[in-house]
Design a protein around this motif. Structure first.
Motif, mmCIF file in Angstrom:
data_model
loop_
_atom_site.group_PDB
_atom_site.id
_atom_site.type_symbol
_atom_site.label_atom_id
_atom_site.label_comp_id
_atom_site.label_asym_id
_atom_site.label_seq_id
_atom_site.Cartn_x
_atom_site.Cartn_y
_atom_site.Cartn_z
ATOM 1 N N ARG A 189 27.544 13.796 -72.910
ATOM 2 C CA ARG A 189 26.268 13.539 -72.236
ATOM 3 C C ARG A 189 25.144 13.557 -73.249
ATOM 4 O O ARG A 189 25.061 14.445 -74.089
ATOM 5 C CB ARG A 189 26.020 14.590 -71.161
ATOM 6 N N CYS A 190 24.260 12.587 -73.125
ATOM 7 C CA CYS A 190 23.078 12.532 -73.999
ATOM 8 C C CYS A 190 22.066 13.578 -73.542
ATOM 9 O O CYS A 190 21.654 13.571 -72.390
ATOM 10 C CB CYS A 190 22.462 11.135 -73.951
ATOM 11 N N PRO A 191 21.649 14.496 -74.434
ATOM 12 C CA PRO A 191 20.683 15.513 -74.034
ATOM 13 C C PRO A 191 19.288 14.925 -73.789
ATOM 14 O O PRO A 191 18.446 15.576 -73.179
ATOM 15 C CB PRO A 191 20.669 16.486 -75.221
ATOM 16 N N GLN A 192 19.052 13.734 -74.251
ATOM 17 C CA GLN A 192 17.720 13.135 -74.096
ATOM 18 C C GLN A 192 17.611 12.313 -72.806
ATOM 19 O O GLN A 192 16.695 12.495 -72.020
ATOM 20 C CB GLN A 192 17.417 12.244 -75.303
ATOM 21 N N CYS A 193 18.561 11.411 -72.541
ATOM 22 C CA CYS A 193 18.422 10.523 -71.376
ATOM 23 C C CYS A 193 19.493 10.790 -70.313
ATOM 24 O O CYS A 193 19.524 10.107 -69.298
ATOM 25 C CB CYS A 193 18.454 9.059 -71.801
ATOM 26 N N VAL A 194 20.360 11.782 -70.535
ATOM 27 C CA VAL A 194 21.445 12.230 -69.648
ATOM 28 C C VAL A 194 22.452 11.135 -69.291
ATOM 29 O O VAL A 194 23.208 11.266 -68.335
ATOM 30 C CB VAL A 194 20.936 12.955 -68.355
ATOM 31 N N LYS B 166 26.612 8.493 -81.165
ATOM 32 C CA LYS B 166 25.229 8.149 -80.850
ATOM 33 C C LYS B 166 25.138 7.653 -79.410
ATOM 34 O O LYS B 166 26.065 7.018 -78.900
ATOM 35 C CB LYS B 166 24.781 7.050 -81.813
ATOM 36 N N CYS B 167 24.014 7.934 -78.735
ATOM 37 C CA CYS B 167 23.825 7.454 -77.367
ATOM 38 C C CYS B 167 23.564 5.957 -77.378
ATOM 39 O O CYS B 167 22.650 5.484 -78.042
ATOM 40 C CB CYS B 167 22.673 8.190 -76.691
ATOM 41 N N GLY B 168 24.357 5.208 -76.621
ATOM 42 C CA GLY B 168 24.188 3.763 -76.557
ATOM 43 C C GLY B 168 22.988 3.335 -75.730
ATOM 44 O O GLY B 168 22.546 2.194 -75.811
ATOM 45 N N ALA B 169 22.477 4.257 -74.906
ATOM 46 C CA ALA B 169 21.360 3.900 -74.025
ATOM 47 C C ALA B 169 20.010 4.108 -74.702
ATOM 48 O O ALA B 169 19.112 3.275 -74.575
ATOM 49 C CB ALA B 169 21.431 4.702 -72.724
ATOM 50 N N CYS B 170 19.847 5.246 -75.426
ATOM 51 C CA CYS B 170 18.526 5.554 -75.999
ATOM 52 C C CYS B 170 18.579 5.789 -77.510
ATOM 53 O O CYS B 170 17.559 6.125 -78.108
ATOM 54 C CB CYS B 170 17.923 6.772 -75.300
ATOM 55 N N ASN B 171 19.760 5.647 -78.106
ATOM 56 C CA ASN B 171 19.938 5.806 -79.556
ATOM 57 C C ASN B 171 19.766 7.242 -80.056
ATOM 58 O O ASN B 171 19.645 7.456 -81.260
ATOM 59 C CB ASN B 171 18.998 4.877 -80.353
ATOM 60 N N TYR B 172 19.741 8.231 -79.143
ATOM 61 C CA TYR B 172 19.709 9.627 -79.591
ATOM 62 C C TYR B 172 20.918 9.855 -80.494
ATOM 63 O O TYR B 172 22.026 9.395 -80.178
ATOM 64 C CB TYR B 172 19.732 10.567 -78.387
ATOM 65 N N PRO B 173 20.746 10.569 -81.628
ATOM 66 C CA PRO B 173 21.824 10.594 -82.629
ATOM 67 C C PRO B 173 23.104 11.320 -82.208
ATOM 68 O O PRO B 173 24.162 11.014 -82.747
ATOM 69 C CB PRO B 173 21.175 11.281 -83.833
HETATM 70 ZN ZN LIG Z 1 20.479 8.792 -74.501
#
Ligand SMILES: [Zn+2]
Length: 79
Positions: A36-41, A2-9
């Protein structure tokens, strides 16, 4: 993971190119694995990758490629 910055799964496993100034020399390292988070990079490097990068920067190998980099000097906007 899970993304620690924006919680994207689910972050994605990709590769990236990193650049770093070594004194007045700019070096680039390509094909670096990163999540890499696809939502917040936001990017997440594993401890193994960070250790490998440190080793490469401390004792650079023969480069696989060379490029010329244009350098500009900052110029403030004229009001
Ligand atoms: Zn993110």
């Amino acid at each position: 993971m899970k993304c620690g910055a924006c919680n994207y799964p689910k972050v994605e496993q990709v590769t990236t190119t990193m650049d770093k100034w070594q004194g007045n020399q700019l070096i680039a390292i390509k094909c670096v694995p990163v999540e890499r988070c696809p939502q917040c990079v936001e990017e997440y490097f594993s401890p193994e990758v960070l250790r490998a990068l440190e080793r490469l920067i401390d004792a650079p190998h023969e480069p696989v490629d060379q490029i010329a980099v244009p350098i500009f000097k900052y110029q403030p906007l004229v009001a």
